[in-house]
Motif scaffolding. Structure first.
Motif, PDB file in Angstrom:
ATOM      1  N   LEU A 172      42.705  38.714  39.826  1.00  0.00           N
ATOM      2  CA  LEU A 172      42.610  38.708  38.361  1.00  0.00           C
ATOM      3  C   LEU A 172      43.381  39.838  37.682  1.00  0.00           C
ATOM      4  O   LEU A 172      44.091  39.599  36.705  1.00  0.00           O
ATOM      5  CB  LEU A 172      41.139  38.769  37.938  1.00  0.00           C
ATOM      6  CG  LEU A 172      40.457  37.435  37.696  1.00  0.00           C
ATOM      7  CD1 LEU A 172      39.030  37.655  37.215  1.00  0.00           C
ATOM      8  CD2 LEU A 172      41.219  36.628  36.655  1.00  0.00           C
ATOM      9  N   PRO A 173      43.250  41.068  38.189  1.00  0.00           N
ATOM     10  CA  PRO A 173      43.982  42.146  37.520  1.00  0.00           C
ATOM     11  C   PRO A 173      45.471  41.839  37.416  1.00  0.00           C
ATOM     12  O   PRO A 173      46.087  42.106  36.373  1.00  0.00           O
ATOM     13  CB  PRO A 173      43.763  43.353  38.428  1.00  0.00           C
ATOM     14  CG  PRO A 173      42.558  43.046  39.205  1.00  0.00           C
ATOM     15  CD  PRO A 173      42.440  41.562  39.294  1.00  0.00           C
ATOM     16  N   PHE A 174      46.024  41.258  38.463  1.00  0.00           N
ATOM     17  CA  PHE A 174      47.454  40.980  38.456  1.00  0.00           C
ATOM     18  C   PHE A 174      47.780  39.900  37.448  1.00  0.00           C
ATOM     19  O   PHE A 174      48.814  39.921  36.792  1.00  0.00           O
ATOM     20  CB  PHE A 174      47.919  40.600  39.855  1.00  0.00           C
ATOM     21  CG  PHE A 174      47.702  41.715  40.828  1.00  0.00           C
ATOM     22  CD1 PHE A 174      48.595  42.778  40.898  1.00  0.00           C
ATOM     23  CD2 PHE A 174      46.586  41.747  41.643  1.00  0.00           C
ATOM     24  CE1 PHE A 174      48.390  43.831  41.760  1.00  0.00           C
ATOM     25  CE2 PHE A 174      46.375  42.797  42.514  1.00  0.00           C
ATOM     26  CZ  PHE A 174      47.281  43.841  42.567  1.00  0.00           C
ATOM     27  N   LEU A 175      46.850  38.958  37.314  1.00  0.00           N
ATOM     28  CA  LEU A 175      47.043  37.910  36.319  1.00  0.00           C
ATOM     29  C   LEU A 175      47.163  38.520  34.919  1.00  0.00           C
ATOM     30  O   LEU A 175      48.072  38.206  34.153  1.00  0.00           O
ATOM     31  CB  LEU A 175      45.861  36.934  36.378  1.00  0.00           C
ATOM     32  CG  LEU A 175      45.909  35.830  35.330  1.00  0.00           C
ATOM     33  CD1 LEU A 175      47.050  34.874  35.629  1.00  0.00           C
ATOM     34  CD2 LEU A 175      44.587  35.073  35.285  1.00  0.00           C
ATOM     35  N   SER A 209      39.276  44.599  34.859  1.00  0.00           N
ATOM     36  CA  SER A 209      39.080  43.691  35.992  1.00  0.00           C
ATOM     37  C   SER A 209      39.524  44.360  37.283  1.00  0.00           C
ATOM     38  O   SER A 209      38.955  44.113  38.343  1.00  0.00           O
ATOM     39  CB  SER A 209      39.816  42.370  35.765  1.00  0.00           C
ATOM     40  OG  SER A 209      41.190  42.619  35.603  1.00  0.00           O
ATOM     41  N   ALA A 210      40.516  45.257  37.184  1.00  0.00           N
ATOM     42  CA  ALA A 210      40.915  45.976  38.394  1.00  0.00           C
ATOM     43  C   ALA A 210      39.775  46.864  38.877  1.00  0.00           C
ATOM     44  O   ALA A 210      39.534  46.984  40.084  1.00  0.00           O
ATOM     45  CB  ALA A 210      42.160  46.817  38.110  1.00  0.00           C
ATOM     46  N   ILE A 228      45.097  52.570  44.968  1.00  0.00           N
ATOM     47  CA  ILE A 228      46.480  53.041  44.908  1.00  0.00           C
ATOM     48  C   ILE A 228      47.339  52.043  44.137  1.00  0.00           C
ATOM     49  O   ILE A 228      48.144  52.415  43.278  1.00  0.00           O
ATOM     50  CB  ILE A 228      47.033  53.274  46.325  1.00  0.00           C
ATOM     51  CG1 ILE A 228      46.315  54.485  46.941  1.00  0.00           C
ATOM     52  CG2 ILE A 228      48.534  53.524  46.286  1.00  0.00           C
ATOM     53  CD1 ILE A 228      46.646  54.728  48.389  1.00  0.00           C
ATOM     54  N   GLY A 229      47.119  50.749  44.410  1.00  0.00           N
ATOM     55  CA  GLY A 229      47.855  49.718  43.685  1.00  0.00           C
ATOM     56  C   GLY A 229      47.640  49.830  42.188  1.00  0.00           C
ATOM     57  O   GLY A 229      48.598  49.805  41.397  1.00  0.00           O
ATOM     58  N   LEU A 230      46.398  50.014  41.804  1.00  0.00           N
ATOM     59  CA  LEU A 230      46.075  50.133  40.383  1.00  0.00           C
ATOM     60  C   LEU A 230      46.757  51.353  39.779  1.00  0.00           C
ATOM     61  O   LEU A 230      47.346  51.288  38.690  1.00  0.00           O
ATOM     62  CB  LEU A 230      44.560  50.235  40.210  1.00  0.00           C
ATOM     63  CG  LEU A 230      44.064  50.524  38.794  1.00  0.00           C
ATOM     64  CD1 LEU A 230      44.366  49.353  37.884  1.00  0.00           C
ATOM     65  CD2 LEU A 230      42.576  50.809  38.775  1.00  0.00           C
TER      66      LEU A 230
END
Ligand code: ATP
Ligand code: MG
Lengths: 551, 237
Positions: A172-175, A209-210, A228-230
């Motif tokens: 979801l965060p990526f969306l 959402s992240a 880390i991605g976030l």
């Protein structure tokens, strides 16, 4: 959930809506208010029904209970509106008593014009429509409850193993990030009038959402990868956002730093500090007075050329820590309510000093032209630069706080929060750990303050009112006490959203109040609490659940 | 060899004169019990020894050192630990965290590890529940936890305030067995009890406290036979 509970919930819903009415929401917003109210009714129904712990109820009874909540709230509001309408038709000036109740107010709720209200045209059809709308919202809310509980049950039993659902949560965060990016692509129109506001909302949802995705990760390693991605995505973000968006995100990040700091004092050590703004102010003024060209404080010292941001920052930090210790010493013996009152006073004293020590602080005129931070010759005195710095501070502070929490000191704070006497009998030096809590919380606020001074360029005593303390405290309560993710989420919701919704800004305090009350009733641990907090406040549910799981 | 010497101590709560010239000694390796009715001042005595309360007059000496100038947490460093009245466990922390807090002032990681093992072998139940939130333990388990936590300080003197309170008779018996065992391994114990019957069985010597004063002091056997003790504390006519 029986009928009486539903009626009670309906009355609480009505109470909140009446509150918003008396503050004049309908008159400000006009007819869209009805939509807003309907949504509120639906959401409250969902919350009230969801948290009654009774998962055994079937769909019809959920719908029925939802309908009752809606009808009760709708009928009560209609009754009040009807009375207002009658009075207005009779020429009685209701607004002399309730400052915000004009014929326009009645008109917004009933859908007829203000002139008709005064002329005495019957408002009944409008009110019936209103009640009907509320009832439908209640039914929808009740129905959603079913979805919700079924989903949470599924979550508990399956989500951990069902990879599809998990990937959805994690994806979801990526969306939302993609949605935000797509706003930047020429020719794509998502249909928002204000593109940058829509973009910010996507960013907020993306971050929120992240955070939930990180929380939902099922191993420590996965959590680190997502964190880390976030962080990387967020570091790229300021390159893609515009001035306005960066300015708002900068304010959010500064409050995140403060939220994490106050978390140490309130969340870990359990010391209720209502004067937290004092340290923020001390940090801001320390840096500003020692760096601004026309600083009132040091203008007479010819050899002193003024500090830069990077030399001023440690000074601000030290001043904050010193103030934390200074406040800490007299209040060491105080507990609970007394502590809250004394700290409240401390916050005001600092502001009054800023205001009245004109010769040193510039008084109400504030400190002007605070220099901006310079890094390798690059001037960071713009929203993007400040945002980057604030994010850097937030990451450092979050890291330090995590280390503190997991240390022995962190454990001792928890013991202190539980029982001072026993903590002492365990060999814990109460004086030193209380001072440590005050000092570290104060130091973080002071650092945030210095950055704030650089961001504002000109600072005034009015920037450091009690309201700031309330903001920070509310954001950690709503986000979730004792959790860093909670501070981020709380700051987005309480600092970021009101900045976007400028028109709602006046209602911010009202919204806080309502939100806090609802949260305290329904989710006292906050939206994203630390695992420990959640355990504390829901240990009963857990035992019940594990007991039934064992059957 | 006297480990603890309490001399003519007067302790006040504001104007309330709770300890009126109390004296007692505890020798190294002993179990000494302090019995008395509700409100006699038993808890006050322990709080005075542990430094939470400061006596207005008189002295408390531990290992030939006057404790007057030390604060409560420093007295723990000297080797005095406490099982507080009503157990005083940190109910929202886990069993493990509670025990770890008992060793708060120590930094000998190896020693702490050993003591964890010791406590877990003394109370296997605590090992099973080490990740459980302490508030959800049963009363008996909470008492084990409070005792284990006090042991984690590796004390020379352990102060225990009514460890049998509110426990079923069978658990009371096992608590007293544990007290005996802890003492056998070399820890000196000052035990406050209302359950005089059990206390006088496990202890070597005993003091009887009445409204802030020691009225009787003898070996445990003699106290068991003492008419006044029998009548007032053992429920025998
Ligand atoms: N915090 C306090 N403030 C004022 N008086 C107190 C306080 N604590 C105890 N007292 C008084 O001091 C006296 C001794 O109390 P203490 O708690 O030492 O009794 P105790 O022997 O431990 O009794 P119990 O068996 O009920 O635990 C009592 O009269 C009590 O009322
Ligand atoms: Mg007592």
């Amino acid at each position: 959930m029986n009928i009486r509970d539903s009626i009670r919930s309906g009355l609480i819903t009505f109470g909140l809506i009446l509150f918003l009415n008396l503050l004049g929401l309908p008159r400000t917003f006009g007819s869209p208010t009805i939509i807003l109210f309907t949504v509120i009714v639906g959401l409250l129904t969902l919350l009230f029904l969801r948290d009654r712990h009774d998962r055994k109820y079937d769909l019809p009874s959920s719908l029925l209970n939802g309908a009752i909540i809606g009808i009760v709230a709708g009928l009560m509001l209609s009754l009040v509106t009807f009375i207002f309408a009658r009075m207005q038709a009779d020429g009685i000036q209701v607004k002399n008593v309730f400052a915000q109740i004009f014929p326009e107010h009645t008109a917004a709720l009933t859908g007829i014009s203000a002139d008709d209200v005064i002329a005495g045209v019957s408002v009944l059809p409008g009110l019936i429509k209103l009640t009907g709308l509320f009832m439908i919202a209640g039914i929808l809310g009740g129905g959603a409850t079913r979805l919700f509980t079924e989903r949470t049950q599924a979550y508990r039993t399956q989500l951990a193993t069902s990879s599809a659902a998990r990937w959805l949560v994690l994806g979801l965060p990526f969306l939302f990030y993609a949605l935000f990016l797509s706003l930047k692509i020429e020719g794509v129109d998502i249909g928002g009038s204000d593109e940058n506001i829509l973009g910010l909302i996507f960013i907020f949802i993306f971050i929120a959402s992240a955070l939930f995705a990180i929380r939902g990760a099922n191993s420590g390693r996965e959590r680190i990868v997502y964190s880390i991605g976030l962080i990387i995505l967020i570091l790229i973000l300021p390159q893609l956002t515009d001035l306005f968006q960066n300015a708002i995100l900068g304010a959010v990040a500064i409050f995140i730093v403060m939220g994490i700091g106050l978390n140490i004092v309130v969340g870990y050590a359990g010391l209720l500090d209502l004067g937290y703004v004092a340290f923020f102010g001390i940090g801001a003024y320390s840096y500003a007075l020692l760096s601004a060209p026309k600083s009132y404080f040091l203008v007479n010292l010819p050899w002193f050329g003024g500090l830069t941001f990077w030399t001023g920052l440690p000074v601000a930090l030290l001043m904050g820590v010193a103030a934390g210790v200074l406040l800490g010493i007299p209040v060491l013996r105080m507990r609970g309510d007394y502590l809250a009152i004394v700290t409240l006073g401390f916050g005001e004293i600092i502001r009054l000093l800023m205001l009245n020590l004109r010769d040193y602080t510039g008084g109400p005129g504030g400190v002007l032209n605070v220099p901006s931070p310079i890094v390798f010759g690059a001037d960071l005195g713009n929203p993007k630069g400040i945002l980057y710095l604030a994010m850097l501070f937030a990451i450092v502070v979050a890291f330090l706080t995590t280390r503190l929490r997991d240390s022995r000191l962190g454990r001792a704070w928890l013991a202190l929060r539980e029982d001072e006497d026993v903590a002492q009998a365990m060999g814990i030096n109460l004086v030193s750990i209380k001072l440590m809590a005050f000092a570290s919380g104060a130091g973080f606020a002071a650092v945030a303050g210095a950055l704030y001074a650089a961001r504002q360029v000109n600072i005034f005593p009015d920037n450091f009112t009690l309201l700031v303390s309330i903001d920070v405290l509310s954001l950690i309560i709503i986000g979730g006490m004792g959790s860093i993710e909670g501070a981020v989420l709380g700051s987005l919701a309480l600092i970021g959203l009101p900045e976007i919704l400028r028109s709602v800004n006046e209602y911010r305090i009202v919204a806080y109040g309502a939100l806090l009350i609802i949260m305290m009733i329904l989710r006292p641990e906050g939206l994203l609490p630390s695992a420990r907090r959640q355990r504390e406040l829901h240990s009963e549910d857990e035992t019940v659940e594990s007991a039934s799981a064992a059957d | 060899m006297a480990l603890l010497v309490v001399k003519d101590v007067h302790t006040y709560y504001g104007k309330i004169h709770a300890l009126k010239g109390l004296s007692l000694t505890v020798d190294e390796g002993e179990i000494v019990t302090l019995i008395g009715a509700n409100g006699a001042g038993k808890t006050t005595t322990l709080r005075t020894i542990s430094g939470v309360l400061k006596p207005r007059d008189g002295s408390v000496e531990f290992d030939n050192e006057d404790l007057a100038s030390f604060r409560a947490h420093e007295i723990v460093y000297k080797g005095v630990s406490m099982v507080p009245e009503g157990r005083g466990i940190f109910s929202r922390l886990t069993v493990f965290e509670n025990l770890d807090l008992g060793a708060y002032h120590r930094d000998d990681d190896d020693g702490i590890k050993q003591d964890f093992e010791k406590v877990y072998s003394l109370f296997p139940r605590l090992y099973e529940r080490r990740k459980q939130v302490a508030g959800t333990l049963s009363g008996g388990e909470q008492q084990m936890l409070a005792t284990g936590r006090a042991l984690m300080a590796r004390p020379r003197l352990m102060l225990m305030d009514e460890p049998s309170m509110g426990l079923a008779p069978i658990l009371v018996e096992s608590i007293f067995d544990t007290i005996h065992e802890i003492n056998q391994e070399g820890t000196t114990i000052l035990l406050v009890e209302q359950n005089a019957h059990m206390a006088l069985q496990v202890a070597h010597r005993g003091y009887v406290l009445q409204t802030g004063e020691i009225v009787l002091h003898d070996s445990a056997e003699s106290l068991r036979e003492n008419e006044m003790v029998k009548k007032a504390y053992l429920g025998m006519e």
